[in-house]
Design an enzyme around this catalytic site. Structure first.
Site, PDB file in Angstrom:
ATOM      1  N   GLU A   1      23.888  48.384  76.591  1.00 53.64           N
ATOM      2  CA  GLU A   1      23.563  49.727  76.095  1.00 53.64           C
ATOM      3  C   GLU A   1      22.065  49.914  75.922  1.00 53.64           C
ATOM      4  O   GLU A   1      21.493  50.926  76.318  1.00 53.64           O
ATOM      5  CB  GLU A   1      24.232  49.989  74.740  1.00 53.64           C
ATOM      6  CG  GLU A   1      25.721  49.836  74.718  1.00 53.64           C
ATOM      7  CD  GLU A   1      26.163  48.449  74.252  1.00 53.64           C
ATOM      8  OE1 GLU A   1      25.739  47.428  74.839  1.00 53.64           O
ATOM      9  OE2 GLU A   1      26.961  48.381  73.304  1.00 53.64           O
ATOM     10  N   CYS A  31      23.272  48.268  68.534  1.00 52.16           N
ATOM     11  CA  CYS A  31      23.340  49.219  69.646  1.00 52.16           C
ATOM     12  C   CYS A  31      23.711  50.619  69.158  1.00 52.16           C
ATOM     13  O   CYS A  31      23.179  51.617  69.654  1.00 52.16           O
ATOM     14  CB  CYS A  31      24.329  48.740  70.700  1.00 52.16           C
ATOM     15  SG  CYS A  31      23.728  47.293  71.611  1.00 52.16           S
TER      16      CYS A  31
END
Length: 151
Positions: free
Chosen positions: A56, A87
């Site tokens: 990500e 994330c």
């Protein structure tokens, strides 16, 4: 408005590539408001010796560089595994509009498990969240990867 098109297959392809590199098989794809894929990545924590090199984060870095901005309003992120707390915080900071993820992560997740980052008043932005997209495939890939490591 155009009909919904999932980009989870692209994220799964990135996860498969990560697995072949010996990385935990997680893949991510970012799509701009027009539906065009602008970034893709798989985990590279071991390869880059960087604990923040999650799929990500790498995809968000690439998309932000392409947009010449630290924010990605209107963009969608597809990721094969529920994002971890770190994330999730980066997703919020980048102002990602929609998060689509595959497998849930009861042990290390940060969206629907664990600290549930987007539910805190400190979250600067809360994306729309859609879970379970092709979860069976993502889970199977993760199970196979860790079974091979143990075997």
């Amino acid at each position: 408005m155009s009909p919904f098109k999932s980009h989870m297959e692209d994220a799964l392809a990135e996860a498969r590539a990560a697995s072949l590199r010996g990385e935990v098989p997680v893949g991510a794809v970012i799509v701009d408001p027009g539906g065009r894929v602008v970034a893709r990545a798989g985990n590279r924590t071991r390869e880059l010796c960087d604990p923040s090199a999650h799929a990500e984060v790498l995809a968000i870095r690439e998309a932000c560089a392409a947009a010449a901005s630290e924010r990605l309003p209107g963009h969608a992120l597809y990721v094969t595994l529920e994002p971890c707390p770190a994330c999730a915080a980066v997703i919020s900071a980048a102002r990602i509009a929609r998060l689509y993820y595959g497998a849930a992560d009861p042990k290390s997740g940060g969206v629907d498990h664990g600290p549930r980052i987007f539910s805190h008043p400190q979250a600067h932005h809360v994306p729309e969240v859609y879970d379970g997209l092709r979860a069976d495939e993502a889970e199977a890939m993760l199970r196979a990867f860790f079974a091979a490591k143990r075997g």
